[in-house]
Design an enzyme around this catalytic site. Structure first.
Site, PDB file in Angstrom:
ATOM      1  N   HIS A  98      25.741   2.138  -4.675  1.00 57.86           N
ATOM      2  CA  HIS A  98      26.233   0.788  -4.101  1.00 57.86           C
ATOM      3  C   HIS A  98      27.707   0.723  -3.723  1.00 57.86           C
ATOM      4  O   HIS A  98      28.248  -0.196  -3.719  1.00 57.86           O
ATOM      5  CB  HIS A  98      25.863  -0.241  -5.082  1.00 57.86           C
ATOM      6  CG  HIS A  98      24.620  -0.429  -5.926  1.00 57.86           C
ATOM      7  ND1 HIS A  98      23.731  -1.458  -5.257  1.00 57.86           N
ATOM      8  CD2 HIS A  98      23.925   0.104  -6.809  1.00 57.86           C
ATOM      9  CE1 HIS A  98      22.383  -1.207  -5.709  1.00 57.86           C
ATOM     10  NE2 HIS A  98      22.604  -0.393  -6.892  1.00 57.86           N
ATOM     11  N   ASN A 171      18.206  -5.845  -7.596  1.00 52.14           N
ATOM     12  CA  ASN A 171      18.287  -5.351  -6.473  1.00 52.14           C
ATOM     13  C   ASN A 171      17.146  -6.330  -5.540  1.00 52.14           C
ATOM     14  O   ASN A 171      16.590  -7.162  -6.056  1.00 52.14           O
ATOM     15  CB  ASN A 171      17.552  -3.756  -6.444  1.00 52.14           C
ATOM     16  CG  ASN A 171      18.378  -3.038  -7.213  1.00 52.14           C
ATOM     17  OD1 ASN A 171      19.531  -2.884  -6.703  1.00 52.14           O
ATOM     18  ND2 ASN A 171      18.068  -1.821  -7.549  1.00 52.14           N
ATOM     19  N   TYR A 385      28.210   0.213 -16.666  1.00 54.25           N
ATOM     20  CA  TYR A 385      28.670  -0.628 -15.764  1.00 54.25           C
ATOM     21  C   TYR A 385      30.254  -0.336 -16.175  1.00 54.25           C
ATOM     22  O   TYR A 385      31.305  -0.312 -15.524  1.00 54.25           O
ATOM     23  CB  TYR A 385      28.116  -1.631 -15.526  1.00 54.25           C
ATOM     24  CG  TYR A 385      26.888  -1.755 -14.684  1.00 54.25           C
ATOM     25  CD1 TYR A 385      25.677  -1.202 -15.251  1.00 54.25           C
ATOM     26  CD2 TYR A 385      26.884  -2.256 -13.509  1.00 54.25           C
ATOM     27  CE1 TYR A 385      24.532  -0.843 -14.538  1.00 54.25           C
ATOM     28  CE2 TYR A 385      25.631  -1.979 -12.684  1.00 54.25           C
ATOM     29  CZ  TYR A 385      24.670  -1.303 -13.299  1.00 54.25           C
ATOM     30  OH  TYR A 385      23.544  -1.321 -12.475  1.00 54.25           O
TER      31      TYR A 385
END
Ligand code: HDE
Length: 710
Positions: A98, A171, A385
């Site tokens: 991304h 998404n 993350y």
């Protein structure tokens, strides 16, 4: 500090410092020295003095410090060194996935309360507007890649709620390639540039991707989605978004309800056709971010509805699949979507790096009243993350960066670390303590809670049996599509597998496709001209025929509107202004933006002698930039453009990309020169209403005439 706002520059040589009327060096004011030593006047205004990072005003920002006019540069020049050093450090590691994204600020407004299911105020307080920051991205390409590859789009939203930040990191596709987080580095390595050669950038059409995929049957449902036109969206304003995993909502008794989150675009779903997406990549690599920027700057704020699918453990037990498996959807026909709110993006970031690049999303950022399910992909993401942000943003204090900081009060005893921006007071940095009356304490009544879930069974590296069916929902997806969309899926597979050099990989993929649908497998085998069609691969679970779900189509969900679309009108000298104006008015009234395209950017001299300025020069503004086009030309204009390949491309590609085309006599002559056969989508420019109707859709019936689909 003297007021230098009205400083006037005087010409000077590059050895004599320029001064303003007030005696200040010209570098502070409204002038800038050029390389030849002359001064270039720049726009006036009130300029703060340019300073070093220590605040010292800089007198000369054009020349480094030299021993003599033609002599060596001196190490002593700390201004040069500070500037270059900062420049050398301007980049941070791009996201491993991304990397290429675009983002905007806005708000979320709840329209229907979920108070029955959750305590989260963001989901219970109807009418309250909560600030959000939403980032859209491609997945595979680097930060400098193009906007329109065939790829999944990230759809990440940070809600700055009054109970803390909630990140819904989703998404535009509701399923994923893999079932277990431990496979994520493998799938990403397979899709990224091949390590020995460093290409292809931002593409799945290569050997390592399809090698991995063809050895990973659980990816088959996702393969149907990525080969569909969902991965070549027309605009980021026209994509859906999905939280993918099941989450939990928790009520004040701690009772939990499962939830899946969906975003629905107000403008409806819309995609490009593959050949068009490829050409847009060349014509405007920034197509999607420019589209988002233009929409927001012009007040056409992108908007989505937030929907939820709510279900209980007992409901889940009846599904013919496991909802903890991220390769599965819950069809809307099984659990209907309940629309509970809307998100409007109404403010472009001030600074791309500070906001869009530094924003740190994390699925672990939840608020009281929301909790996780046991989806093993989700649970792996909860770790990844934060870990990746520590690398990307350089230390544990990235939450203090304005775009990441909560907008509600936040306080704890975490201290110090790289780039600490806060200056905590007092001697206490622990809890519990009896030395401070106002230091932060745990808050059982307000704090985050977790569902009390009884767990049992054997510990181990185990994939549940309920995750074994890899083909039934892939079949459901394929069979739910319109004929045109099925043909696009088959053709995309043929395109991609044709780029795969290893024949055994092509064959192994076809052997999977035969399990999904024999017709699909046959079409792809034929498109690849395989010498022998392979046997279908053995399946771990029987393939089920599930009822089709029309909600999975794109064409079925296109809105009957021109809102948010763009119409291009090709003109040249001698074009009829009244015809152009009638089309412009009809298109604008229908909500579209209209752009004039002419051979020269200054515009065209119309039949009545007036000049019509152009928004784009023909060579740089091909028809792929538009949803539909009009060609308004005089006979001379048509004859002139018949010699111009960009004009022929303009009409030929509009035709090949199934767009409506409005023509007057001159436009018709250009189409005839390009040998384009008349059809329902080619309409008279004197009938703008008919053009508007045709422009609201693609001319799907034309497709078999313009390309050989699998
Ligand atoms: Fe991500 N993903 N992901 N992902 N993901 C990242 O985090 C990861 C997955 C998604 O605009 C990374 O900050 C793992 C599913 C979006 O900044 C990283 C797994 C979904 C974004 C990461 C997944 C997503 C990311 C890279 C499998 C849809 C961009 C940079 C277990 C529900 C957010 C970063 C933005 C970004 C890990 C799978 C969505 C490496 C390990 C499924 C939209 O942490």
């Amino acid at each position: 500090m003297p007021d230098r706002s009205d400083a006037k520059a005087k010409p000077t040589s590059n050895t004599t410092p320029a001064t303003t009327a007030q005696g200040a060096p010209a570098g502070y004011g409204d002038a800038q020295r050029g390389t030849g030593g002359e001064l270039h006047q720049v726009a006036g205004g009130t300029h703060a003095p340019l300073t070093t990072n220590q605040g010292a005003p800089i007198a000369d920002n054009q020349n480094s410090l030299k021993a003599n006019p033609r002599g060596p540069t001196l190490l002593e020049d700390f201004i040069l060194r500070e500037k270059i050093t900062h420049f050398d450090h301007e980049r941070i590691p791009e996201r491993i996935v991304h990397a290429r994204g675009t983002a905007a600020h806005g708000y979320f407004e709840l329209t229907e309360s979920l108070a029955q299911f959750t305590t989260a105020s963001i989901l219970t307080e109807v009418g309250v507007k909560t600030p959000v920051f939403a980032r859209f991205s491609t997945v595979a390409g680097g930060a400098g890649s193009v906007d329109t590859p065939r790829d999944v789009r990230g759809f990440a939203v940070k809600f700055y709620t009054k109970e803390g930040n909630w990140d819904l990191v989703g998404n535009n596709i509701p399923v994923f390639f893999i079932q277990d987080a431990i496979k994520f580095p493998d799938v990403v390595h397979a899709v990224k540039m091949e390590p020995d050669r460093g290409f292809p950038q931002s593409a799945t059409a290569h050997d390592t991707f399809w090698d991995f995929i063809s050895l990973t049957p659980e990816s088959m449902h996702m393969v149907m989605w990525i080969m569909s036109d969902r991965t070549i969206p027309r605009s980021l304003r026209m994509i859906e978004g999905f939280g993918v995993h099941s989450f939990r909502l928790l009520d004040d008794q701690g009772r939990s309800t499962f939830v899946k989150f969906h975003w629905r675009p107000k403008l409806g779903l819309q995609s490009t056709v593959w050949d068009e997406a490829v050409k847009i990549a060349g014509a405007d690599p920034d197509f999607h971010r420019r589209d988002m920027f233009n929409a927001i700057q012009s007040g056409n704020f992108p908007e989505w509805e937030l929907g939820v699918q709510l279900f209980t453990e007992a409901d889940a037990a009846k599904f013919p699949f496991d909802h903890l498996d991220a390769t599965k959807i819950i069809p809307e026909e099984t659990v209907p979507l309940k629309i509970i709110g809307r998100m409007v993006l109404d403010r472009w970031p001030d600074n791309f790096f500070a906001e869009t690049e530094q924003v740190a999303f994390c699925p672990a950022n939840i608020v009281r009243g929301i909790d996780f399910s046991n989806d093993p992909l989700l649970l792996g993401r909860l770790f990844s993350y934060l870990d990746t942000q520590l690398l990307r943003l350089g230390g544990p204090n990235f939450n203090q960066i304005p775009v990441n900081a909560p907008k509600c009060p936040f306080a704890n005893h975490q201290r110090d670390g790289h780039m600490q921006m806060q200056q905590p007071k007092g001697r206490v940095a622990y809890e519990p303590n009896s030395l401070s009356d106002d230091s932060p304490r745990e808050a059982p009544d307000l704090g985050l809670r977790h569902a009390l879930v009884p767990e049992q069974g054997d510990k181990g590296r185990i994939r549940p049996e309920t995750f074994a069916d890899h083909y039934s929902q892939a079949r459901l997806f394929y069979r739910s599509q319109t004929r045109a969309e099925q043909a696009h899926i088959a053709s995309a597979l043929v395109f991609e597998l044709s780029k795969v050099e290893h024949v055994h990989v092509r064959e192994r993929m076809v052997a999977h496709l035969l399990n999904i649908d024999p017709d699909l497998g046959g079409r792809v085998a034929d498109g690849l001209a395989l010498d022998q069609v392979p046997e279908p691969l053995p399946t771990a679970a029987p393939v089920q025929d599930l009822p089709p779900s029309p909600a999975l189509q794109i064409i079925g969900k296109m809105k009957d509107t021109l809102q948010g679309r763009e119409i291009g009108i090709l003109v040249a000298d001698g074009s009829d202004g009244a015809t152009v104006e009638a089309i412009r008015q009809a298109a604008s009234a229908a909500g579209a933006t209209v752009k004039i395209v002419a051979p020269k950017v200054g515009g065209a001299v119309l039949a009545d002698g007036s000049k019509l300025p152009a928004d784009g020069q023909l060579a740089g503004t091909p028809s792929v930039m538009f949803d539909a086009v009009a060609v308004v030309l005089s006979a001379d204009g048509a004859a002139m453009l018949a010699q111009e390949s960009a004009a022929l491309d303009f009409v030929c590609f509009a035709y090949a990309h199934l767009k409506a085309i409005a023509v007057d006599a001159g436009g018709d002559a250009l189409l005839a020169h390009a040998r384009l056969a008349p059809d329902q989508g080619i309409v008279s420019a004197s009938d703008p209403d008919r053009f508007i109707t045709a422009a609201k859709t693609r001319q799907w019936d034309r497709e078999p005439q313009v390309r050989m689909l699998a």
